[in-house]
Design a protein around this motif. Structure first.
Motif, PDB file in Angstrom:
ATOM      1  N   GLU A 236       0.794  -1.223   0.000  1.00 12.76           N
ATOM      2  CA  GLU A 236       0.000   0.000   0.000  1.00 12.76           C
ATOM      3  C   GLU A 236       0.829   1.278   0.000  1.00 12.76           C
ATOM      4  OE1 GLU A 236      -3.213  -0.187   2.828  1.00 12.76           O
ATOM      5  OE2 GLU A 236      -3.735  -2.213   2.214  1.00 12.76           O
ATOM      6  N   ASP A 237       2.075   1.213  -0.526  1.00 13.06           N
ATOM      7  CA  ASP A 237       2.849   2.435  -0.738  1.00 13.06           C
ATOM      8  C   ASP A 237       2.119   3.280  -1.776  1.00 13.06           C
ATOM      9  OD1 ASP A 237       4.769   1.569   1.001  1.00 13.06           O
ATOM     10  OD2 ASP A 237       6.259   1.095  -0.526  1.00 13.06           O
ATOM     11  N   VAL A 238       2.157   4.601  -1.583  1.00 18.04           N
ATOM     12  CA  VAL A 238       1.503   5.525  -2.513  1.00 18.04           C
ATOM     13  C   VAL A 238       2.494   6.622  -2.874  1.00 18.04           C
ATOM     14  CG1 VAL A 238      -0.360   7.199  -2.797  1.00 18.04           C
ATOM     15  CG2 VAL A 238      -0.795   5.050  -1.587  1.00 18.04           C
TER      16      VAL A 238
ATOM     17  N   THR B 272      13.152   7.582  -9.939  1.00 20.43           N
ATOM     18  CA  THR B 272      13.484   6.206 -10.287  1.00 20.43           C
ATOM     19  C   THR B 272      12.911   5.299  -9.213  1.00 20.43           C
ATOM     20  OG1 THR B 272      15.526   6.895 -11.378  1.00 20.43           O
ATOM     21  CG2 THR B 272      15.350   4.572 -10.756  1.00 20.43           C
ATOM     22  N   LEU B 273      12.104   4.353  -9.627  1.00 24.72           N
ATOM     23  CA  LEU B 273      11.568   3.345  -8.719  1.00 24.72           C
ATOM     24  C   LEU B 273      12.373   2.068  -8.941  1.00 24.72           C
ATOM     25  CD1 LEU B 273       7.738   3.927  -9.325  1.00 24.72           C
ATOM     26  CD2 LEU B 273       9.143   4.831  -7.470  1.00 24.72           C
ATOM     27  N   LYS B 274      13.284   1.786  -8.034  1.00 22.72           N
ATOM     28  CA  LYS B 274      14.178   0.637  -8.170  1.00 22.72           C
ATOM     29  C   LYS B 274      13.391  -0.657  -7.985  1.00 22.72           C
ATOM     30  CE  LYS B 274      18.236   1.035  -8.277  1.00 22.72           C
ATOM     31  NZ  LYS B 274      19.108   1.054  -9.449  1.00 22.72           N
ATOM     32  N   GLY B 275      13.731  -1.656  -8.806  1.00 19.51           N
ATOM     33  CA  GLY B 275      13.130  -2.970  -8.666  1.00 19.51           C
ATOM     34  C   GLY B 275      11.635  -2.987  -8.894  1.00 19.51           C
ATOM     35  N   THR B 276      11.153  -2.118  -9.778  1.00 20.87           N
ATOM     36  CA  THR B 276       9.721  -1.991 -10.034  1.00 20.87           C
ATOM     37  C   THR B 276       9.456  -2.219 -11.522  1.00 20.87           C
ATOM     38  OG1 THR B 276       9.537  -0.367  -8.251  1.00 20.87           O
ATOM     39  CG2 THR B 276       7.744  -0.432  -9.833  1.00 20.87           C
ATOM     40  N   VAL B 277       8.377  -2.926 -11.819  1.00 20.87           N
ATOM     41  CA  VAL B 277       7.999  -3.202 -13.203  1.00 20.87           C
ATOM     42  C   VAL B 277       6.867  -2.248 -13.590  1.00 20.87           C
ATOM     43  CG1 VAL B 277       7.084  -4.929 -14.796  1.00 20.87           C
ATOM     44  CG2 VAL B 277       8.709  -5.602 -13.002  1.00 20.87           C
ATOM     45  N   LEU B 278       7.096  -1.451 -14.613  1.00 18.98           N
ATOM     46  CA  LEU B 278       6.121  -0.453 -15.047  1.00 18.98           C
ATOM     47  C   LEU B 278       4.764  -1.093 -15.351  1.00 18.98           C
ATOM     48  CD1 LEU B 278       5.517   2.490 -15.790  1.00 18.98           C
ATOM     49  CD2 LEU B 278       6.468   2.027 -18.058  1.00 18.98           C
ATOM     50  N   ALA B 279       4.765  -2.210 -16.016  1.00 16.46           N
ATOM     51  CA  ALA B 279       3.509  -2.867 -16.395  1.00 16.46           C
ATOM     52  C   ALA B 279       2.712  -3.346 -15.189  1.00 16.46           C
ATOM     53  CB  ALA B 279       3.797  -4.039 -17.330  1.00 16.46           C
TER      54      ALA B 279
ATOM     55  N   LEU C  88       2.428  -1.605 -12.300  1.00 15.38           N
ATOM     56  CA  LEU C  88       1.909  -0.487 -11.512  1.00 15.38           C
ATOM     57  C   LEU C  88       0.426  -0.273 -11.790  1.00 15.38           C
ATOM     58  CD1 LEU C  88       4.799   2.118 -11.891  1.00 15.38           C
ATOM     59  CD2 LEU C  88       4.254   0.713  -9.887  1.00 15.38           C
ATOM     60  N   THR C  89      -0.304   0.131 -10.745  1.00 13.32           N
ATOM     61  CA  THR C  89      -1.728   0.422 -10.883  1.00 13.32           C
ATOM     62  C   THR C  89      -2.008   1.837 -10.392  1.00 13.32           C
ATOM     63  OG1 THR C  89      -2.326  -0.379  -8.687  1.00 13.32           O
ATOM     64  CG2 THR C  89      -2.320  -1.996 -10.488  1.00 13.32           C
TER      65      THR C  89
ATOM     66  N   PHE D 164       1.473   9.705 -16.027  1.00 16.89           N
ATOM     67  CA  PHE D 164       2.660   9.149 -15.379  1.00 16.89           C
ATOM     68  C   PHE D 164       3.217   7.989 -16.201  1.00 16.89           C
ATOM     69  CE2 PHE D 164       4.871   6.124 -12.737  1.00 16.89           C
ATOM     70  CZ  PHE D 164       5.749   6.923 -12.028  1.00 16.89           C
ATOM     71  N   ARG D 165       2.353   7.066 -16.606  1.00 19.41           N
ATOM     72  CA  ARG D 165       2.794   5.915 -17.403  1.00 19.41           C
ATOM     73  C   ARG D 165       3.415   6.370 -18.715  1.00 19.41           C
ATOM     74  NH1 ARG D 165       0.456   0.477 -16.920  1.00 19.41           N
ATOM     75  NH2 ARG D 165       1.819   0.244 -18.704  1.00 19.41           N
ATOM     76  N   GLY D 166       2.811   7.377 -19.344  1.00 21.39           N
ATOM     77  CA  GLY D 166       3.328   7.875 -20.611  1.00 21.39           C
ATOM     78  C   GLY D 166       4.683   8.550 -20.491  1.00 21.39           C
ATOM     79  N   ALA D 167       4.990   9.068 -19.306  1.00 24.46           N
ATOM     80  CA  ALA D 167       6.255   9.767 -19.077  1.00 24.46           C
ATOM     81  C   ALA D 167       7.294   8.854 -18.432  1.00 24.46           C
ATOM     82  CB  ALA D 167       6.019  10.983 -18.185  1.00 24.46           C
ATOM     83  N   SER D 168       6.959   7.571 -18.300  1.00 22.69           N
ATOM     84  CA  SER D 168       7.851   6.618 -17.633  1.00 22.69           C
ATOM     85  C   SER D 168       8.357   5.579 -18.620  1.00 22.69           C
ATOM     86  CB  SER D 168       7.105   5.917 -16.496  1.00 22.69           C
ATOM     87  OG  SER D 168       6.688   6.837 -15.521  1.00 22.69           O
TER      88      SER D 168
END
Length: 76
Positions: A18-20, A59-66, A68-69, A35-39
């Motif tokens: 539940e990180d925001v 930069t979100l380390k260890g995170t998969v863009l696809a 994210l919600t 956000f998705r378009g700029a990432s």
């Protein structure tokens, strides 16, 4: 994030816990779609830079863009 922050790296972002991520201020993404378009996915990390200018970069380390919600973000 609000205003000017140059570049920031988040090493423990976990939307399952539940990180925001909160973005506000003129010139920043105003929606999850923006956000998705700029990432970009860069290796194992998500790299956000709305204007591709190297200013206000996240930069979100260890995170998969696809993976994210919209629930993991606040805009305003």
């Amino acid at each position: 994030f609000d205003g000017q922050w140059d570049a920031d790296t988040i090493t423990d972002f976990d939307q399952d816990q539940e990180d925001v991520l909160s973005l506000s201020g003129e010139g920043e993404a105003a929606s999850f779609a923006e956000f998705r378009g700029a990432s970009d996915q860069v290796g194992d990390d998500v790299f956000y830079d709305l204007d591709d200018d190297g200013v206000n970069v996240i930069t979100l380390k260890g995170t998969v863009l696809a993976d994210l919600t919209a629930a993991a973000f606040e805009f305003g």
